[in-house]
Scaffold this motif. Structure first.
Motif, PDB file in Angstrom:
ATOM      1  N   SER A  74       0.865  -1.175   0.000  1.00 29.47           N
ATOM      2  CA  SER A  74       0.000   0.000   0.000  1.00 29.47           C
ATOM      3  C   SER A  74       0.897   1.220   0.000  1.00 29.47           C
ATOM      4  N   MET A  75       1.504   1.453  -1.163  1.00 28.18           N
ATOM      5  CA  MET A  75       2.527   2.502  -1.283  1.00 28.18           C
ATOM      6  C   MET A  75       1.908   3.898  -1.206  1.00 28.18           C
ATOM      7  N   GLY A  76       0.748   4.074  -1.821  1.00 27.15           N
ATOM      8  CA  GLY A  76       0.100   5.390  -1.793  1.00 27.15           C
ATOM      9  C   GLY A  76       0.702   6.397  -2.757  1.00 27.15           C
ATOM     10  N   LEU A  77       1.182   5.876  -3.902  1.00 26.18           N
ATOM     11  CA  LEU A  77       1.701   6.721  -4.981  1.00 26.18           C
ATOM     12  C   LEU A  77       2.851   7.641  -4.588  1.00 26.18           C
ATOM     13  N   PRO A  78       3.838   7.126  -3.839  1.00 25.43           N
ATOM     14  CA  PRO A  78       5.037   7.936  -3.642  1.00 25.43           C
ATOM     15  C   PRO A  78       5.728   8.082  -4.995  1.00 25.43           C
ATOM     16  N   ASN A  79       6.146   9.283  -5.338  1.00 26.16           N
ATOM     17  CA  ASN A  79       6.879   9.464  -6.599  1.00 26.16           C
ATOM     18  C   ASN A  79       7.497  10.850  -6.616  1.00 26.16           C
ATOM     19  N   ASN A  80       8.428  11.042  -7.547  1.00 24.79           N
ATOM     20  CA  ASN A  80       9.199  12.288  -7.592  1.00 24.79           C
ATOM     21  C   ASN A  80       8.544  13.390  -8.426  1.00 24.79           C
ATOM     22  N   GLY A  81       7.320  13.155  -8.880  1.00 21.85           N
ATOM     23  CA  GLY A  81       6.630  14.194  -9.647  1.00 21.85           C
ATOM     24  C   GLY A  81       6.959  14.109 -11.125  1.00 21.85           C
ATOM     25  N   LEU A  82       6.010  14.539 -11.951  1.00 24.39           N
ATOM     26  CA  LEU A  82       6.124  14.383 -13.406  1.00 24.39           C
ATOM     27  C   LEU A  82       7.445  14.888 -13.971  1.00 24.39           C
ATOM     28  N   ASP A  83       7.863  16.107 -13.596  1.00 21.32           N
ATOM     29  CA  ASP A  83       9.034  16.714 -14.244  1.00 21.32           C
ATOM     30  C   ASP A  83      10.286  15.854 -14.073  1.00 21.32           C
ATOM     31  N   TYR A  84      10.423  15.230 -12.908  1.00 20.06           N
ATOM     32  CA  TYR A  84      11.594  14.385 -12.632  1.00 20.06           C
ATOM     33  C   TYR A  84      11.709  13.283 -13.691  1.00 20.06           C
ATOM     34  N   TYR A  85      10.584  12.605 -13.958  1.00 15.21           N
ATOM     35  CA  TYR A  85      10.610  11.474 -14.904  1.00 15.21           C
ATOM     36  C   TYR A  85      10.687  11.975 -16.343  1.00 15.21           C
ATOM     37  N   LEU A  86       9.945  13.038 -16.621  1.00 11.80           N
ATOM     38  CA  LEU A  86       9.927  13.578 -17.982  1.00 11.80           C
ATOM     39  C   LEU A  86      11.317  14.092 -18.367  1.00 11.80           C
ATOM     40  N   ASP A  87      11.988  14.789 -17.448  1.00 14.14           N
ATOM     41  CA  ASP A  87      13.338  15.302 -17.737  1.00 14.14           C
ATOM     42  C   ASP A  87      14.296  14.149 -18.056  1.00 14.14           C
ATOM     43  N   TYR A  88      14.204  13.068 -17.258  1.00 13.49           N
ATOM     44  CA  TYR A  88      15.099  11.920 -17.492  1.00 13.49           C
ATOM     45  C   TYR A  88      14.798  11.286 -18.850  1.00 13.49           C
ATOM     46  N   LEU A  89      13.510  11.144 -19.167  1.00 12.87           N
ATOM     47  CA  LEU A  89      13.138  10.532 -20.450  1.00 12.87           C
ATOM     48  C   LEU A  89      13.594  11.400 -21.619  1.00 12.87           C
ATOM     49  N   LEU A  90      13.522  12.708 -21.469  1.00  8.08           N
ATOM     50  CA  LEU A  90      13.967  13.607 -22.547  1.00  8.08           C
ATOM     51  C   LEU A  90      15.485  13.502 -22.731  1.00  8.08           C
ATOM     52  N   GLU A  91      16.227  13.357 -21.620  1.00  2.00           N
ATOM     53  CA  GLU A  91      17.687  13.118 -21.707  1.00  2.00           C
ATOM     54  C   GLU A  91      17.973  11.829 -22.463  1.00  2.00           C
ATOM     55  N   LEU A  92      17.240  10.769 -22.095  1.00  2.00           N
ATOM     56  CA  LEU A  92      17.493   9.460 -22.711  1.00  2.00           C
ATOM     57  C   LEU A  92      17.183   9.465 -24.204  1.00  2.00           C
ATOM     58  N   GLN A  93      16.219  10.264 -24.602  1.00  2.00           N
ATOM     59  CA  GLN A  93      15.907  10.344 -26.038  1.00  2.00           C
ATOM     60  C   GLN A  93      17.118  10.806 -26.835  1.00  2.00           C
ATOM     61  N   GLU A  94      17.967  11.631 -26.191  1.00  3.14           N
ATOM     62  CA  GLU A  94      19.177  12.114 -26.867  1.00  3.14           C
ATOM     63  C   GLU A  94      20.288  11.069 -26.792  1.00  3.14           C
ATOM     64  N   SER A  95      20.473  10.486 -25.580  1.00  2.00           N
ATOM     65  CA  SER A  95      21.616   9.582 -25.400  1.00  2.00           C
ATOM     66  C   SER A  95      21.340   8.178 -25.942  1.00  2.00           C
ATOM     67  N   GLU A  96      20.063   7.775 -26.009  1.00  2.00           N
ATOM     68  CA  GLU A  96      19.715   6.430 -26.520  1.00  2.00           C
ATOM     69  C   GLU A  96      18.589   6.572 -27.546  1.00  2.00           C
ATOM     70  N   PRO A  97      18.884   7.233 -28.662  1.00  7.03           N
ATOM     71  CA  PRO A  97      17.822   7.574 -29.623  1.00  7.03           C
ATOM     72  C   PRO A  97      17.128   6.358 -30.236  1.00  7.03           C
ATOM     73  N   ASN A  98      17.766   5.189 -30.130  1.00  3.20           N
ATOM     74  CA  ASN A  98      17.148   4.014 -30.757  1.00  3.20           C
ATOM     75  C   ASN A  98      16.284   3.190 -29.815  1.00  3.20           C
ATOM     76  N   ARG A  99      16.112   3.673 -28.584  1.00  6.16           N
ATOM     77  CA  ARG A  99      15.277   2.922 -27.647  1.00  6.16           C
ATOM     78  C   ARG A  99      14.068   3.755 -27.244  1.00  6.16           C
ATOM     79  N   THR A 100      13.018   3.052 -26.808  1.00  7.83           N
ATOM     80  CA  THR A 100      11.768   3.706 -26.420  1.00  7.83           C
ATOM     81  C   THR A 100      11.422   3.288 -24.998  1.00  7.83           C
TER      82      THR A 100
END
Ligand code: DHB
Length: 312
Positions: free
Chosen positions: A70-96
């Motif tokens: 029963s975690m209760g949705l602990p998380n770092n907030g949208l921007d944290y994940y979105l920023d990391y995913l946007l970085e990865l799009q540059e460093s690993e352009p062939n993965r999704t």
């Protein structure tokens, strides 16, 4: 040569195994570990608009046949994940990679999805309609009216690849009703299933997690038959453009094989990943490949959805 490569929403993955949202995906460090393992990709912890502490600990317990949380949705907030995913799009352009998200209200869900829509994110979005653990907030997908309202509003502005994470259903009429709603929309996938909500695990005379006096979502071996039923029920009912991700009770290559036989195009590992770490991906991969080799299957499409029934 046996391959367990797959595609979701037209994106290619060299391995059909990945984490289930909630496990090994809270921080960039955990996500990086999954990314660099044998897994085909990762999904983030379900993000809300802002950081959330979640429920008080202990809030996740591994038990002999699975897990309760029963975690209760602990998380770092949208921007944290979105920023990391946007970085990865540059460093690993062939993965999704997959971004999981949901708001604490329909308004917040729309605010989050509008931010994702306006961003440069080119990955896949999973809208979590099945969190069972926030006190006072019912699982959205058990309320068909609210589910349909949210989907109709979302598809008015959201044009990126989108799927939904579902709770398990337990009635044939509910499979029919849910599928009829999902078939009206351009969903790329449904992910079956989230934990079986609000179980109770007891040791000696006590519950094992603090929130909600011990009630929590059940994962692991307990839930495989329910997970397989949901994967197959939606595989039978959804239009072919909506793919299925299978989640629930995947401990071995045999379990992954059964999910694919029921119609899954991708298979997620939650409780077992929590118990075993990312080495689970390598083990399950080799077990699945061994089964395919023995049966003479070269790729997932040779057996996906081809569950056999007992004839009259
Ligand atoms: C949580 C649990 C879930 O099963 C889910 O889908 C989302 C969040 C949680 O308690 O954090």
């Amino acid at each position: 040569m046996v391959s367990i490569s797959t595609q979701i929403a037209g994106f290619a993955f060299d391995n059909c195994l990945m984490n289930a949202a909630g496990v090994a995906c809270m921080t960039k460090e955990e996500l990086t570990e999954v990314k660099d393992s044998a897994a085909g990709t990762f999904v983030t912890k379900t993000a809300t608009l802002d950081f959330r502490q979640g429920n008080p600990e202990p809030r996740y317990q591994d038990v002999p046949l699975g897990s309760i949380n029963s975690m209760g949705l602990p998380n770092n907030g949208l921007d944290y994940y979105l920023d990391y995913l946007l970085e990865l799009q540059e460093s690993e352009p062939n993965r999704t990679f997959f971004l999981s998200l949901v708001g604490m209200s329909p308004e917040e869900t729309h605010a989050i999805l509008q931010k994702v829509q306006a961003s440069g994110f080119r990955g896949i979005t999973e809208l979590n309609l099945s969190c069972p653990n926030v006190p006072g907030k019912p699982q959205i997908a058990y309320d068909f009216e609210t589910t349909e309202k949210i989907l109709s509003e979302v598809f008015a502005y959201f044009t990126k690849p989108l799927g939904i994470k579902l709770p398990p259903y337990f009635d044939i009429v509910h499979f029919d009703q849910a599928a009829a709603i999902f078939n009206k929309y351009s969903l790329k996938f449904v992910n079956c299933v989230n934990s079986i909500g609000n179980g109770l695990y007891i040791e000696d005379e006590s519950v094992v997690i603090r929130p909600k006096n011990g009630f929590g979502g059940i994962g692991g071996q307990y839930i495989k038959p329910t997970a397989l039923a949901n994967v197959h029920a939606f595989y039978q009912r959804l239009k072919p453009e909506i793919q299925i991700i299978g989640t629930g009770g995947v401990l071995t290559g045999r379990d992954a094989f059964e999910h694919i036989l029921c119609g899954a195009s991708m298979v997620q590992v939650g409780t077992t990943l929590h118990k075993e770490g990312v080495a689970a991906f390598e083990r399950i991969t080799s077990e699945l490949k061994a089964i395919m080799e023995e049966k003479g299957y070269e790729s997932l499409k040779d057996f996906r959805g081809k569950l056999k029934y007992i004839e009259e």
